[in-house]
Design a protein around this motif. Structure first.
Motif, mmCIF file in Angstrom:
data_model
loop_
_atom_site.group_PDB
_atom_site.id
_atom_site.type_symbol
_atom_site.label_atom_id
_atom_site.label_comp_id
_atom_site.label_asym_id
_atom_site.label_seq_id
_atom_site.Cartn_x
_atom_site.Cartn_y
_atom_site.Cartn_z
ATOM 1 N N ARG A 108 1.000 -1.102 0.071
ATOM 2 C CA ARG A 108 -0.274 0.478 -0.570
ATOM 3 C C ARG A 108 1.129 1.530 -0.221
ATOM 4 O O ARG A 108 0.474 2.031 -0.775
ATOM 5 N N ALA A 109 1.867 1.560 0.989
ATOM 6 C CA ALA A 109 2.991 2.441 0.779
ATOM 7 C C ALA A 109 3.818 2.849 -0.692
ATOM 8 O O ALA A 109 3.409 4.482 -0.724
ATOM 9 N N ILE A 110 3.321 1.590 -1.548
ATOM 10 C CA ILE A 110 4.310 1.826 -2.927
ATOM 11 C C ILE A 110 2.836 2.136 -3.813
ATOM 12 O O ILE A 110 3.897 3.151 -4.271
ATOM 13 N N ASP A 111 2.241 1.920 -3.181
ATOM 14 C CA ASP A 111 0.905 2.541 -3.800
ATOM 15 C C ASP A 111 1.047 3.484 -4.118
ATOM 16 O O ASP A 111 0.497 4.406 -4.487
ATOM 17 N N ASP A 112 1.038 4.103 -3.061
ATOM 18 C CA ASP A 112 0.633 5.834 -2.095
ATOM 19 C C ASP A 112 1.710 5.943 -2.992
ATOM 20 O O ASP A 112 1.113 7.550 -3.523
ATOM 21 N N LEU A 113 3.112 6.233 -2.793
ATOM 22 C CA LEU A 113 3.655 6.637 -3.860
ATOM 23 C C LEU A 113 3.657 7.290 -5.259
ATOM 24 O O LEU A 113 3.410 7.644 -5.698
ATOM 25 N N ALA A 114 2.759 5.596 -6.034
ATOM 26 C CA ALA A 114 2.766 5.389 -7.715
ATOM 27 C C ALA A 114 1.850 6.742 -8.091
ATOM 28 O O ALA A 114 1.862 7.924 -8.423
ATOM 29 N N ALA A 115 1.008 6.732 -6.469
ATOM 30 C CA ALA A 115 -0.384 7.650 -6.673
ATOM 31 C C ALA A 115 0.194 9.108 -6.330
ATOM 32 O O ALA A 115 -0.696 9.606 -7.707
ATOM 33 N N ALA A 116 0.716 9.089 -5.941
ATOM 34 C CA ALA A 116 1.111 10.521 -5.381
ATOM 35 C C ALA A 116 2.344 11.839 -6.347
ATOM 36 O O ALA A 116 2.690 12.357 -6.606
ATOM 37 N N THR A 117 3.366 10.737 -7.237
ATOM 38 C CA THR A 117 4.533 10.833 -7.462
ATOM 39 C C THR A 117 4.902 10.429 -9.650
ATOM 40 O O THR A 117 4.911 11.270 -9.794
ATOM 41 N N LEU A 118 3.992 9.886 -9.530
ATOM 42 C CA LEU A 118 4.124 8.746 -11.235
ATOM 43 C C LEU A 118 2.942 9.897 -11.621
ATOM 44 O O LEU A 118 2.412 8.302 -12.359
ATOM 45 N N VAL A 119 2.748 10.735 -11.755
ATOM 46 C CA VAL A 119 1.221 11.185 -12.271
ATOM 47 C C VAL A 119 1.778 11.685 -13.565
ATOM 48 O O VAL A 119 2.517 12.630 -14.173
ATOM 49 N N ASP A 120 0.504 11.087 -14.881
ATOM 50 C CA ASP A 120 0.394 11.808 -15.718
ATOM 51 C C ASP A 120 -0.477 12.637 -16.085
ATOM 52 O O ASP A 120 -1.389 11.966 -17.042
ATOM 53 N N ASP A 121 0.424 13.862 -16.016
ATOM 54 C CA ASP A 121 -0.596 15.015 -16.304
ATOM 55 C C ASP A 121 -0.918 15.981 -17.748
ATOM 56 O O ASP A 121 -0.851 17.009 -17.712
#
Length: 130
Positions: free
Chosen positions: A30-43
């Protein structure tokens, strides 16, 4: 692991109780999930993504795998460390056309930051602070 807003989470530790294990480490997926959602955002903006690392622990996270694939599919500028061996996303990244792989060794590790900097400059120009 640290977030831009100052939060900190441990993604793996030998004493972390978890059903997910890589070697002797318990993994908080879940910590890795959170990091991906917060930082690997394709905007949609041109961006440089630095990922340390695409390895067995990180690949336990579905959101991480999806985010990395998305960035690669859209041609985002991505510099990442990659596990030497592995299946799934690790093997996929290794086989992907256009991916450049450099092996980091004790003898070349001092030169690699300069190589990465030149590689980036050839693609997007200089980055502030480099």
């Amino acid at each position: 692991m640290s977030f831009d807003d100052g939060r900190r989470q441990t993604i793996a530790h030998v004493d972390l109780p978890s059903l997910h294990r890589v070697g002797r480490y318990g993994v908080d997926v879940r910590a890795i999930d959170d990091l991906a959602a917060a930082t690997l955002v394709d905007d949609g903006r041109p961006a440089l993504y630095l990922v340390d690392e695409i390895g067995k622990m990180e690949c336990l996270s579905g959101p991480f795998v999806v985010a990395v694939r998305s960035l690669l599919d859209r041609g985002a500028l991505l510099v990442a460390t990659l596990a030497k061996r592995g299946s799934g996303l690790i093997a996929e990244v290794r086989a992907r056309p256009g991916v450049e792989l450099w092996e980091l060794t004790l003898s070349n590790r001092g030169a690699v930051p300069g190589l990465v900097q030149r590689w980036l400059a050839e693609r997007e120009g200089p980055y502030p602070g480099w």
